[in-house]
Design an enzyme around this catalytic site. Structure first.
Site, PDB file in Angstrom:
ATOM      1  N   ARG A 183      11.745  27.722 -29.368  1.00 45.96           N
ATOM      2  CA  ARG A 183      10.469  26.995 -29.293  1.00 45.96           C
ATOM      3  C   ARG A 183       9.404  27.690 -30.133  1.00 45.96           C
ATOM      4  O   ARG A 183       8.453  27.069 -30.580  1.00 45.96           O
ATOM      5  CB  ARG A 183       9.975  26.948 -27.848  1.00 45.96           C
TER       6      ARG A 183
ATOM      7  N   GLU B  35      11.785  15.101 -27.066  1.00 49.56           N
ATOM      8  CA  GLU B  35      10.550  15.197 -26.289  1.00 49.56           C
ATOM      9  C   GLU B  35       9.467  15.927 -27.082  1.00 49.56           C
ATOM     10  O   GLU B  35       9.766  16.761 -27.944  1.00 49.56           O
ATOM     11  CB  GLU B  35      10.835  15.979 -24.999  1.00 49.56           C
TER      12      GLU B  35
HETATM   13  C1  LIG Z   1       8.255  21.483 -18.420  1.00 51.27           C
HETATM   14  C2  LIG Z   1       8.932  22.799 -18.279  1.00 51.27           C
HETATM   15  C3  LIG Z   1       8.911  23.333 -16.858  1.00 51.27           C
HETATM   16  C4  LIG Z   1      10.127  22.864 -16.075  1.00 51.27           C
HETATM   17  O1  LIG Z   1      11.310  23.039 -16.828  1.00 51.27           O
HETATM   18  C5  LIG Z   1      12.301  23.607 -16.006  1.00 51.27           C
HETATM   19  N1  LIG Z   1      13.227  24.341 -16.852  1.00 51.27           N
HETATM   20  C6  LIG Z   1      12.910  25.167 -17.879  1.00 51.27           C
HETATM   21  N2  LIG Z   1      14.035  25.653 -18.446  1.00 51.27           N
HETATM   22  C7  LIG Z   1      15.085  25.109 -17.774  1.00 51.27           C
HETATM   23  C8  LIG Z   1      16.506  25.200 -17.890  1.00 51.27           C
HETATM   24  N3  LIG Z   1      17.055  25.980 -18.843  1.00 51.27           N
HETATM   25  N4  LIG Z   1      17.285  24.495 -17.027  1.00 51.27           N
HETATM   26  C9  LIG Z   1      16.693  23.740 -16.074  1.00 51.27           C
HETATM   27  N5  LIG Z   1      15.366  23.578 -15.915  1.00 51.27           N
HETATM   28  C10 LIG Z   1      14.582  24.274 -16.768  1.00 51.27           C
HETATM   29  C11 LIG Z   1      11.541  24.495 -15.053  1.00 51.27           C
HETATM   30  O2  LIG Z   1      12.298  24.711 -13.876  1.00 51.27           O
HETATM   31  C12 LIG Z   1      10.321  23.668 -14.793  1.00 51.27           C
HETATM   32  O3  LIG Z   1      10.613  22.764 -13.756  1.00 51.27           O
END
Ligand SMILES: CCC[C@H]1O[C@@H](n2cnc3c(N)ncnc32)[C@H](O)[C@@H]1O
Length: 474
Positions: free
Chosen positions: A96, A167
């Protein structure tokens, strides 16, 4: 100077060539050959087709792990055990920030030690062939989910790799995600991503784009989230994007969330060109979660219930382990099933809820005011209008880390838990609208026997993780 005009094919080609040196895998990207590859994918892997032909809300989790085999295993589990209708591939934080060398180190380490230190799938490092292997080995359509201000190379590689949904946007992946990235720069970067999307679309590969609706995910007033989503949609439409999903993050008040989702669809369809198919996505609560898994499942269930009433086209689900960060495969799948349970039990019921129409009208009136100020500040050019709106504070996002935003807006919940605005800064909302917010907040102040203050805002930020909606004085 950045303008809301379609990139020419030669500009697109020049920028693409300039990006090829950023990581060796970029050399394999070949547009014509990729169009051919997409043509070989079956309908059930065509993201826009599956999303736009659904007759009920589709469920999609977030999920990303570094190694390809593990990502295949994870997404297959979410599909088979979680019942996901659409799949993600969440990209790691180094990618990112365009730190592909650091992402490579993380991938090498995961391959050697089995330890996942990367918090997502480093798609640029996996390259076109790695992405295509993932697309082929996984049963459903996959979206690239991330938070990348400069997502140009990521788009080149993942689009060539068979992904058909992407996205983000120039505002939604700048203001909430970065401190000092210039907004003009991210608008230019995302004009490339959207023009590439448009070019694939013109060659018969319908790629879906999804601005990141929740923004900072903390008490974002619906009118601000909707206005920014529509602005990113307008910028994308100029570049030829025809499949657009506008998003909104749950705030937790049922009336306001249903009203906001209806307003999102109405304004998206009104402001975007007729040849753009507009869909909506509802993100289950994006703020702090309770550490207790039973309570976390309650938060997720409220999201499912809200989706049953509002019927967005897509729901981004959460897991009961949200409090601790990246969930296990099993917990992630459980969040999908909990959401599905509520939707399936409620969606056929005939429930009328008072107050939705009035709230929807108020949200639409406010979002229109913000949108119209962007258009007028730019003399009709939405790119210039966006820059001026953030410079002046006419558009602003609460708690945004970015220096491109004034950060002068302070939200707080009213007596019903609806998000209202306590401090407006220079937000383009007239006195009548401001008065309505103030009246709601004064009513709460009276109930709580305290003055409206930042204290309320701070109490509200922690409320849900403390198991409540409104941060009442203890
Ligand atoms: C919008 C970003 C925040 C959300 O994005 C989830 N999040 C981030 N990285 C992963 C990942 N590698 N696998 C599953 N969920 C993920 C976090 O938990 C939070 O809800």
């Amino acid at each position: 100077m950045v303008r809301d005009e379609q990139l020419t094919e030669s500009e697109l080609g020049r920028i693409a060539e300039s990006l090829r040196d950023d990581w060796p895998t970029a050399q394999a990207v070949d547009f014509e050959e990729s169009v051919e590859y997409h043509g070989s994918l079956p309908d059930e892997k065509r993201f826009a087709h599956v999303l736009e032909s659904a007759d009920k809300p589709l469920l999609q989790p977030r999920a990303g792990v570094p190694r390809l085999d593990k990502q295949v295993e994870l997404l297959t589990h979410l599909w088979e055990e979680g019942g996901a209708d659409l799949l993600p591939t969440t990209i790691d934080s180094y990618t990112r920030d365009n730190e592909y060398a650091k992402a490579q180190e993380g991938l090498d380490e995961a391959r050697e030690s089995g330890e996942d230190t990367l918090n997502g799938f480093p798609a640029v490092n996996h390259g076109v062939d790695g992405c295509r292997e993932l697309v082929e080995r996984v049963p459903g359509p996959i979206e690239v989910r991330h938070g990348t201000p400069d997502a140009r190379l990521l788009a080149m590689v993942t689009f060539a790799g068979g992904f058909q949904s992407f996205e983000g946007g120039p505002i939604s992946y700048n203001i909430p995600y970065t401190k000092s990235r210039s907004l003009a720069e991210t608008i230019e970067h995302w004009q490339f991503v959207d023009r590439l999307t448009g070019l694939y679309t013109e060659f018969g590969v319908r790629i879906n784009r999804e601005p990141f609706g929740p923004l900072t995910g903390t008490l974002v007033p619906p009118s601000i989230a909707i206005a920014i989503g529509v602005v990113e949609g307008l910028l994308a439409a100029t570049q030829g994007v025809k499949s657009l999903t506008l998003g909104y993050g749950q705030v937790g008040n049922l009336v306001q969330d249903v009203a906001a989702l209806r307003a999102l669809r109405a304004l998206g369809e009104e402001y975007l060109p007729d040849d753009v198919t507009v869909t909506t996505v509802f993100h289950e609560w994006m703020g702090g979660f309770p550490p207790d898994e039973a309570r976390a499942n309650g938060v997720i269930s409220l999201g499912g219930a809200t989706a049953a009433f509002a019927r967005p086209d897509k729901v981004i689900t959460k897991s009961p382990q949200e409090f601790r960060g990246v969930p296990t495969m099993e917990a992630n799948a459980a969040g999908l099933r909990t959401t599905r349970q509520l939707i399936d039990m409620l969606i056929e019921q005939d429930v009328t809820i008072d107050g939705i129409d009035e709230e929807q009208a108020f949200i639409e009136r406010s979002a229109r005011s913000l949108l119209d100020s962007v258009v007028s500040l730019g003399d009709g050019d939405v790119a210039q209008g966006t820059l001026r709106a953030f410079e002046t504070g006419a558009l602003d996002v609460p708690f945004a880390p970015s220096q491109s935003a004034k950060g002068a807006v302070l939200p707080a919940r009213d007596d019903k838990g609806r998000v209202r605005i306590l401090e407006f800064g220079e937000l383009a909302l007239d006195d009548e609208i401001r008065e309505i917010h103030r009246t709601h907040l004064d009513a709460r102040a009276k109930t709580e026997g305290r003055a409206c203050s930042f204290r309320m805002v701070a109490d509200d930020v922690d409320a849900i993780s403390d198991g409540r909606l409104i941060g009442r004085p203890k």
